[in-house]
Design a protein around this motif. Structure first.
Motif, short mmCIF file in Angstrom:
data_model
loop_
_atom_site.label_atom_id
_atom_site.label_comp_id
_atom_site.label_asym_id
_atom_site.label_seq_id
_atom_site.Cartn_x
_atom_site.Cartn_y
_atom_site.Cartn_z
N ALA A 25 0.83 -1.19 0.00
CA ALA A 25 0.00 0.00 0.00
C ALA A 25 0.86 1.23 0.00
CB ALA A 25 -0.92 0.00 1.23
N ALA A 28 -1.72 7.44 1.44
CA ALA A 28 -2.43 8.21 0.43
C ALA A 28 -3.30 9.27 1.04
CB ALA A 28 -3.28 7.25 -0.42
N GLY A 32 -6.38 9.04 -3.75
CA GLY A 32 -5.42 7.97 -3.95
C GLY A 32 -4.01 8.44 -4.15
N PRO A 40 6.14 4.67 0.16
CA PRO A 40 5.36 3.44 0.01
C PRO A 40 5.88 2.36 0.95
CG PRO A 40 6.85 3.72 -1.83
CD PRO A 40 6.94 4.98 -1.02
N ALA A 136 -7.27 -3.93 0.75
CA ALA A 136 -6.51 -2.78 0.28
C ALA A 136 -6.23 -1.88 1.47
CB ALA A 136 -7.27 -2.01 -0.80
N SER A 140 -4.64 1.40 -2.05
CA SER A 140 -3.83 0.56 -2.93
C SER A 140 -4.12 -0.91 -2.67
CB SER A 140 -2.33 0.83 -2.71
OG SER A 140 -2.01 2.13 -3.12
N THR A 143 -1.12 -6.27 -3.32
CA THR A 143 -0.54 -7.00 -4.45
C THR A 143 0.58 -7.92 -4.07
OG1 THR A 143 1.04 -5.22 -4.88
CG2 THR A 143 -1.10 -5.08 -5.99
N PRO A 147 5.68 -1.62 -3.88
CA PRO A 147 5.40 -0.88 -5.11
C PRO A 147 6.57 -0.05 -5.59
CG PRO A 147 4.31 0.13 -3.23
CD PRO A 147 4.85 -1.19 -2.77
N THR A 151 5.75 -4.41 -9.84
CA THR A 151 4.29 -4.40 -9.84
C THR A 151 3.73 -5.81 -9.90
OG1 THR A 151 4.31 -4.18 -12.26
CG2 THR A 151 4.19 -2.15 -10.96
#
Length: 506
Positions: A25, A28, A32, A40, A136, A140, A143, A147, A151
């Motif tokens: 994440a 933010a 966003g 990050p 999230a 974000s 993932t 980041p 990605t």
């Protein structure tokens, strides 16, 4: 309450379902965009549930896996079914449609590098209860990568994070808090037998297990505190007691195992020496520690607490409950003024043929050893009457005292009106621990009302009792040592505990 016997001996371990999702994440702002000067970070979200069919407790951990602290977090995720938010803790919880949003509170909004912040909530639902997959943080998506470097999206599944030892505790204002100052509630059960098995020739724990499997069984109920009643003569090994060093070691071993497993231990002086010859006909009048007496005795009680405090000095994950259920006013023809004076000061008390140790004597005995443990003190009328507790509170150089209140369905103070007028004002001044509670019909209606009231007022509570004695008249939680709940009382309390977090603030 006093102990009974049991001869069943089994223990099984169980575990809650869990999913761990790696996520990343950015700090933010609205829209966003990254906040000015914020870096990050990579994070992991661990999501576990305790499901009882029509509802569940969701517990989430957000771990900052980056090398820098983050300041401010907002977690979002969605359910696929009709899961509906009921209440939450350790975060500001809200729900719009299927989407759940949790934001940090003033005391947990910052997460250091490698640190973890926890939050939880209760939900109702019907049908299926699939785990969310769209966590999230700060807008974000999770993932699974940092980041700033890539990605690539990855998702991993592991078990729940390992539990650490129970936290060191102290009193701050009207709360019990951790060493770091975070509010903490003692939520769990009493585990009877240490008070009676020794003197009744039943060994140490009346045949019940105290191994790791039995502790793990408690953890399947989300138990975070266990109160262990003790016997004065067995600890000291006096008057022909088969206790002494072996009894002391058994208590130490069990307490240390519980603490290492993340469970706070409350050691309670339950049965004591002292002949109560003019007591009611129904009461045990034996001078030996084979029953509950109106007040602890001056002959052995201070020796007991000096020994216990010395044994556990330096382990502030252990709490000392100085005397189970005082009732000296009964010996004085229900004179509460005389009763409260005896409670605090001890000495020669009206109607009691033995010299008593007052609460001030017991506080002094503990503190003389250098022990800094939190102390619990019950009131009059079997710890149910707390009205003069503050006026007679003993002096403690550490001011590390909590009030211990017992409230069964058959007690005088057993209604919301009494709780609001007698207990709530006390809880506004000092921590209140509901050291014992239960009801007399094996149901859960009264206990549900009381637990809900305690939750709303940030009280700790410990139900009686984690012993498989068969629930014929109440106050028995389990059918066997693997934690199978008794119908009604056990099922209700287990479901309630599964929705609680000891770190929750209300």
């Amino acid at each position: 309450m006093s102990g009974r016997s049991s001869n069943r001996r089994t223990a099984l371990a169980a575990a809650a379902a869990a999913v761990s999702l790696a996520c990343t994440a950015l700090i933010a702002v609205a829209g966003g965009a990254p906040a000015s000067g914020a870096a990050p970070f990579a994070c992991r979200v661990d999501y576990t549930t305790n499901d009882w069919g029509s509802g569940f407790g969701a517990n989430l951990s957000i771990t900052n896996a980056s090398s820098a602290a983050v300041d401010g977090w907002t977690l979002t995720y969605s359910y696929a079914g009709n899961q509906t938010l009921q209440n939450g803790w350790n975060g500001n919880w809200s729900q719009t449609g299927n989407k759940v949003t949790v934001t940090g509170m003033s005391w947990n909004s910052s997460v250091p590098a490698g640190g973890t912040v926890k939050a939880g909530a209760n939900f109702s639902y019907s049908g299926t209860n699939a785990k969310p997959a769209d966590f999230a943080v700060n807008g974000s998506a999770c993932t699974g990568t940092d980041p700033t470097t890539t990605t690539t999206t990855t998702t991993t599944t592991t078990g729940p994070p390992a539990d650490g030892p129970a936290p060191a505790l102290r009193v701050s204002g009207n709360r019990i808090v951790t060493a770091q100052g975070q509010p903490y509630r003692l939520l769990g059960v009493s585990r009877s037998s240490g008070e009676f098995a020794c003197v009744q020739g039943k060994g140490m724990w009346d045949g019940g297990p105290v191994d790791q499997a039995s502790v793990d069984a408690m953890k399947t109920w989300n138990i975070h505190a266990v109160r262990i009643p003790l016997n004065e003569e067995c600890w000291l090994g006096v008057n022909g007691s088969p206790g002494g060093a072996a009894y002391q070691q058994a208590v130490k071993d069990y307490a240390n195992r519980l603490v290492a497993s993340g469970i706070t231990v409350i050691l309670d002086l339950h049965w004591t020496w002292g002949a109560y010859t003019n007591g009611p006909d129904w009461h045990c009048k034996d001078e030996h520690a084979v029953c509950q007496k109106p007040m602890p005795d001056a002959k052995y009680a201070t020796q007991f607490w000096t020994g216990v405090a010395t044994a556990f000095k330096g382990n502030d994950a252990v709490v000392f409950d100085l005397f189970n259920e005082p009732y000296p006013e009964i010996a004085a023809d229900w004179n509460k003024t005389v009763g409260w004076q005896c409670w605090r000061d001890g000495g020669t008390c009206t109607g009691l043929p033995y010299e008593t140790a007052g609460m001030q004597d017991l506080v002094d005995a503990v503190r003389s050893t250098g022990a800094t443990n939190v102390l619990m003190l019950g009131g009059l009328e079997w710890a149910n009457d707390m009205r003069e507790w503050l006026a007679h509170k003993p002096a403690d150089p550490l001011n590390n005292i909590a009030a211990s209140w017992h409230a069964y369905s058959f007690n005088a103070c057993a209604s919301e009106t009494c709780w609001d007028t007698q207990i709530a004002p006390l809880a506004a001044q000092v921590p209140v621990v509901l050291g014992e509670f239960g009801q007399d019909d094996c149901g859960f209606a009264y206990m549900q009302r009381l637990a809900d009231w305690a939750d709303a007022h940030a009280l700790s509570y410990l139900a009686w009792t984690w012993n498989p004695w068969g629930c014929s008249s109440g106050a028995v939680l389990i059918k066997d040592w693997n934690g199978t709940p008794e119908a009604g009382v056990g099922e209700g309390f287990k479901a309630h505990l599964l929705g609680q977090d000891p770190y929750a603030t209300r």
